[in-house]
Structures are given as structure tokens and as C-alpha cells.
Design an enzyme around this catalytic site. Structure first.
Site, PDB file in Angstrom:
ATOM      1  N   HIS A  23     -51.037  60.222 -33.301  1.00 34.59           N
ATOM      2  CA  HIS A  23     -51.621  60.412 -31.965  1.00 34.59           C
ATOM      3  C   HIS A  23     -51.576  59.180 -31.072  1.00 34.59           C
ATOM      4  O   HIS A  23     -52.228  59.161 -30.026  1.00 34.59           O
ATOM      5  CB  HIS A  23     -53.066  60.914 -32.074  1.00 34.59           C
ATOM      6  CG  HIS A  23     -53.191  62.184 -32.853  1.00 34.59           C
ATOM      7  ND1 HIS A  23     -52.613  63.364 -32.441  1.00 34.59           N
ATOM      8  CD2 HIS A  23     -53.806  62.458 -34.042  1.00 34.59           C
ATOM      9  CE1 HIS A  23     -52.874  64.324 -33.329  1.00 34.59           C
ATOM     10  NE2 HIS A  23     -53.585  63.798 -34.311  1.00 34.59           N
ATOM     11  N   HIS A  79     -62.470  64.270 -26.678  1.00 38.07           N
ATOM     12  CA  HIS A  79     -61.852  64.725 -27.922  1.00 38.07           C
ATOM     13  C   HIS A  79     -60.864  63.703 -28.487  1.00 38.07           C
ATOM     14  O   HIS A  79     -60.892  63.387 -29.674  1.00 38.07           O
ATOM     15  CB  HIS A  79     -61.139  66.060 -27.720  1.00 38.07           C
ATOM     16  CG  HIS A  79     -60.529  66.599 -28.969  1.00 38.07           C
ATOM     17  ND1 HIS A  79     -61.288  67.097 -30.018  1.00 38.07           N
ATOM     18  CD2 HIS A  79     -59.231  66.712 -29.364  1.00 38.07           C
ATOM     19  CE1 HIS A  79     -60.488  67.490 -30.993  1.00 38.07           C
ATOM     20  NE2 HIS A  79     -59.234  67.265 -30.629  1.00 38.07           N
ATOM     21  N   HIS A  89     -60.625  64.342 -33.116  1.00 35.79           N
ATOM     22  CA  HIS A  89     -59.174  64.581 -33.078  1.00 35.79           C
ATOM     23  C   HIS A  89     -58.471  64.085 -34.341  1.00 35.79           C
ATOM     24  O   HIS A  89     -57.747  64.834 -34.985  1.00 35.79           O
ATOM     25  CB  HIS A  89     -58.571  63.924 -31.835  1.00 35.79           C
ATOM     26  CG  HIS A  89     -57.213  64.450 -31.482  1.00 35.79           C
ATOM     27  ND1 HIS A  89     -56.909  65.791 -31.470  1.00 35.79           N
ATOM     28  CD2 HIS A  89     -56.070  63.811 -31.108  1.00 35.79           C
ATOM     29  CE1 HIS A  89     -55.650  65.957 -31.119  1.00 35.79           C
ATOM     30  NE2 HIS A  89     -55.111  64.776 -30.896  1.00 35.79           N
TER      31      HIS A  89
END
Length: 208
Positions: free
Chosen positions: A75, A65, A104
Site C-alpha cells: 500500500h 481508512h 487497511h
């Protein structure tokens, strides 16, 4: 990312593998423990060592993911991505994994073959395919120019990818656009592109 369930996630069969035509696929759980002492890591090593036969399935594709390589601002400090880069990237290189496919991030990116931040013909191609429908809102880390290992990136068009395994040495990847984001984050799309396409041939790193 913070999640609402206990971590590490070790419930059910959350990492597995399957064979499809000339390709061996391994699906990993970004939210399960991936350290060398973990069940998932040990399972992955055993899978790579004993279950993958490149004479039968010359293409080896891993899916998870959370991305390891990410040209977008969000992220980068996620624990999952950091641990994957630390523990999983060396395995991908050692066993000549062809493609590492993730989502993601709500945007699109394809890397050159890369290992430890440097272009390497034997390295893995990293693809973020996060443009399936959720609102595109990812901002580039470097807005003026992409990192040297980035082959293509886009944060304003929706779409999906197709992978054609032509033979044991060559595959064709194609990003197919289905629309574009008119509003984007806070009402504005950064570097908006309304017509985007990306396609390239991937040479099987196992034979290099």
C-alpha cells in the site's frame, strides 16, 4: 487500491466530526477527493479553523481508512495514501493533531511524533490498528530494522487498542493482544512474535 464503486466517493455523509469528552474527533474518507479544491478538503480546513476549541477539547484525533505512514511493504503506492501525505499531513502538523488512526494494513504500528518522515515532538502520532481479526499477512518493508520514526510494530499478533485521556497534556495508549497468527502469509509468519504488547504515554503536541 482499486475499488468497485466510482471514485471519488461523494455519496452521503462520509466525512464528519464529533466530540467525546475532552477530545474532538474528525473522520475522513480515504476514497473521497482530498485535493485542496475538493469539498472534503475545504470542509476539513473549516472544521479545524472554526469548530475545534482546544480549551474545551484539548485532544484532536483524526481517523481514516488508509495510512499515511506505513512500515509494511503493501500500500505504499496507493493513490489515497500519497494524496493524504501531500495534502493532509501539513494540516495535521499546522493544527497539532495528536493522533492519526487508520487500518487497511492487517498489522499493527505506532509511530513516534513525526512530520515529513522525521521525528518531531510537535508532529502527529500515526497508528495502524489493523489487527482486529482478519488474517495477518503484512510483510515489513525493512525486515532487519524498522524505520527511525517507528516506535512499535508487529505483524503476527491480533489485538485492539485503548486510549486513556488522563488530562489535557497526557494520554496513555495501549495495544491489547488477543491472540497470534499461527500460519500467516503463504503458511509462514515473518519474524513471528506470540507475545506482544505496546504501551506508551503521549504528550499533547498542542502544548509544546
Amino acid at each position: 487500491d482499486t475499488v468497485s464503486y466510482p471514485l471519488p466517493y461523494e455519496y452521503g455523509n462520509s466525512y464528519y466530526s464529533f466530540v467525546y469528552g475532552p477530545s474532538h474527533h474528525i473522520v475522513l474518507n480515504s476514497y473521497a477527493d482530498i485535493r485542496p479544491s475538493s469539498t472534503q478538503y475545504q470542509w476539513l480546513v473549516d472544521e479545524l479553523q472554526h469548530s475545534v476549541d482546544r480549551s474545551v477539547t484539548p485532544w484532536l484525533i483524526v481517523t481514516a481508512h488508509c495510512p499515511m505512514y506505513n512500515t509494511f511493504r503493501g500500500h505504499h503506492e496507493d493513490e489515497q495514501s500519497i494524496m493524504f501525505r501531500q495534502y493532509i499531513e501539513p494540516l495535521l502538523y499546522q493544527y497539532r493533531v495528536n493522533i492519526f488512526m487508520t487500518g487497511h494494513v492487517h498489522a499493527y504500528m505506532r509511530s513516534h511524533p513525526v512530520y515529513q518522515q522525521h521525528i518531531n515532538p510537535r508532529g502527529t502520532v500515526y497508528i495502524i490498528a489493523g489487527t482486529g481479526g482478519y488474517k495477518l499477512n503484512s510483510i515489513y518493508m525493512n525486515t532487519t530494522a524498522a524505520e527511525s520514526w517507528v516506535a512499535a510494530r508487529n505483524n503476527s499478533t491480533y489485538g485492539y487498542g485503548t486510549l486513556t485521556l488522563i488530562n489535557e497534556t497526557h494520554a496513555k495508549w495501549k495495544h491489547v493482544q488477543t491472540g497470534y497468527e499461527k500460519d500467516g502469509k503463504d503458511g509462514k509468519v515473518e519474524n513471528q512474535i506470540t507475545d506482544f504488547s505496546d504501551r506508551d504515554y503521549i504528550v499533547n503536541q498542542f502544548y509544546l
